[in-house]
Design a protein around this motif. Structure first.
Motif, PDB file in Angstrom:
ATOM      1  N   GLN A   1      -2.857  -0.099  10.884  1.00 44.89           N
ATOM      2  CA  GLN A   1      -3.168  -1.509  10.659  1.00 44.89           C
ATOM      3  C   GLN A   1      -2.035  -2.404  11.150  1.00 44.89           C
ATOM      4  O   GLN A   1      -2.269  -3.429  11.806  1.00 44.89           O
TER       5      GLN A   1
ATOM      6  N   GLY B   1       0.794  -1.222   0.000  1.00 44.97           N
ATOM      7  CA  GLY B   1       0.000   0.000   0.000  1.00 44.97           C
ATOM      8  C   GLY B   1       0.825   1.270   0.000  1.00 44.97           C
ATOM      9  O   GLY B   1       0.295   2.367  -0.191  1.00 44.97           O
ATOM     10  N   LEU B   2       2.137   1.120   0.221  1.00 43.63           N
ATOM     11  CA  LEU B   2       3.023   2.285   0.224  1.00 43.63           C
ATOM     12  C   LEU B   2       3.882   2.231  -1.030  1.00 43.63           C
ATOM     13  O   LEU B   2       4.353   1.159  -1.420  1.00 43.63           O
ATOM     14  N   SER B   3       4.099   3.356  -1.673  1.00 41.79           N
ATOM     15  CA  SER B   3       4.821   3.371  -2.943  1.00 41.79           C
ATOM     16  C   SER B   3       6.312   3.601  -2.782  1.00 41.79           C
ATOM     17  O   SER B   3       7.058   3.515  -3.763  1.00 41.79           O
TER      18      SER B   3
ATOM     19  N   PRO C   1      -3.008  10.911   4.883  1.00 35.25           N
ATOM     20  CA  PRO C   1      -2.069  10.173   4.022  1.00 35.25           C
ATOM     21  C   PRO C   1      -2.053   8.677   4.327  1.00 35.25           C
ATOM     22  O   PRO C   1      -2.257   8.248   5.467  1.00 35.25           O
ATOM     23  N   ARG C   2      -1.783   7.913   3.300  1.00 41.12           N
ATOM     24  CA  ARG C   2      -1.812   6.456   3.387  1.00 41.12           C
ATOM     25  C   ARG C   2      -0.862   5.915   4.460  1.00 41.12           C
ATOM     26  O   ARG C   2      -1.155   4.901   5.097  1.00 41.12           O
TER      27      ARG C   2
ATOM     28  N   SER D   1      -2.569   5.091   7.845  1.00 39.35           N
ATOM     29  CA  SER D   1      -3.427   3.900   7.896  1.00 39.35           C
ATOM     30  C   SER D   1      -2.597   2.627   7.864  1.00 39.35           C
ATOM     31  O   SER D   1      -2.961   1.618   8.490  1.00 39.35           O
ATOM     32  N   ILE D   2      -1.468   2.664   7.167  1.00 39.68           N
ATOM     33  CA  ILE D   2      -0.580   1.502   7.149  1.00 39.68           C
ATOM     34  C   ILE D   2      -0.003   1.258   8.537  1.00 39.68           C
ATOM     35  O   ILE D   2       0.033   0.115   9.024  1.00 39.68           O
TER      36      ILE D   2
END
Length: 340
Positions: free
Chosen positions: A283, A211-213, A275-276, A279-280
């Motif tokens: 989780q 999920g992270l780039s 920002p993503r 959430s990463i």
């Protein structure tokens, strides 16, 4: 018992650090303005304050926390050298003050020359960008006080404002709006928790979580964003009634610090994109929303309070000065506090 002891044998290597500081002297001098008196190496830094009617000095001191451990591991210590200065600049600017000068503190069990050089490079670069003179500091090696892997990076920043130009939150009124400015990541808070998550998941800095780039090194070691320009522009326009730098304690705890009695902040969680990365981390750490918002900035690094009728123009000023901004809530009458 006949062996002669030396400072080096006790763990303090003076020559290494002194050589690094000498090499960094031109960069330090490069931060000086015409207000700086004297030179590098004096017992105290001298700054000649002129041009104010009724000046108030605004001072702050803070460190970069355990972000420094990740920066050291990644070989990016210039980032935290920069962060220490920018964090202080933001703390001064929220009060409507112009940052003037800084002092830094670098300490470890043992400092390597390359580390001092990198830290000074980051700090002096930030000083030049923010118009701050680095007029003093301390570089300490203290085996027994710091662990072998420990490193502390701290900066004090001093600014000035006219007394009638202070933006301490006392003018906040019901009906005012809350404008959030985007963070550039975790900034300088929450890294002990982020490191605990990495340890639990056995993630290393080169890891790219699903999920992270980008790698965790790139995501977690983004420099702390400066908000001096938008804060200064808002203060000059007369629209800055208060501002909260979102650091340790998250949005609620820092916003509460500027609210007068009888004022309550009402936040709209849908008012900004989270920002993503957050959430990463949530989780991966199996954390609830309350723990997240009390630890991390959740994508909002600065909150300003402005008159409702100036809301659109105020957000435009933020964007024109390099900060993405959104209206994220309002001020209402009621018991002093923050609600979501």
């Amino acid at each position: 018992m006949s062996e002669r002891l030396t400072y080096a044998a006790a763990g303090v290597h003076r020559g290494t650090v002194m050589a690094a500081l000498a090499a960094g002297t031109p960069a330090i001098r490069g931060t000086f303005s015409a207000h700086v008196l004297g030179d590098v190496g004096q017992f105290g830094g001298l700054f000649h304050l002129t041009g104010y009617r009724n000046p108030v000095l605004v001072s702050t001191i803070d460190g970069v926390g355990t972000k420094v451990l990740l920066a050291r591991e990644a070989g990016r210590l210039d980032v935290v050298g920069r962060d220490a200065i920018v964090h202080g600049v933001n703390d001064v600017a929220v009060l409507g003050a112009t940052p003037l000068f800084a002092l830094d503190y670098l300490a470890a069990s043992r400092l390597e020359a390359g580390e001092v050089t990198a830290l000074l490079a980051g700090a002096t670069a930030a000083c030049r960008e923010e118009g701050v003179a680095l007029i003093g500091g301390e570089t300490a090696q203290m085996p027994g006080v710091y662990a072998e892997s420990g490193l502390d990076v701290v900066a004090a920043v001093v600014g000035v404002a006219e007394r009638d130009g202070l933006t301490d939150g006392s003018r906040i009124r019901p009906g005012d709006i809350l404008i959030g400015m985007a963070s550039a990541g975790l900034h300088t808070n929450g890294y002990s928790l982020a490191r605990a998550i990495m340890a639990r998941r056995r993630w290393a800095l080169p890891t790219i979580p699903e999920g992270l780039s980008v790698s965790l090194a790139d995501a977690l070691l983004v420099p702390h964003r400066s908000y001096r320009r938008p804060l200064t522009a808002l203060a000059k326009a007369g629209w800055l009634r208060g501002a909260a730098h979102v650091t340790g304690g998250g949005i609620s705890a820092n916003l509460l610090r500027i609210l007068p009695e009888g004022r309550r902040a009402r936040l709209d969680p849908a008012g900004w994109p989270v920002p993503r990365l957050f959430s990463i981390l949530q989780q991966a750490g199996n954390m609830d929303d309350q723990e997240m918002s009390a630890t991390f900035n959740m994508g909002v690094g600065m909150i300003v309070v402005a008159p409702k009728e100036r809301g659109r123009l105020a957000t435009d000023i933020c964007r024109a000065n390099g900060a993405e901004a959104w209206v994220i809530g309002s001020v209402i009458s009621g018991e002093r506090g923050v609600e979501w």
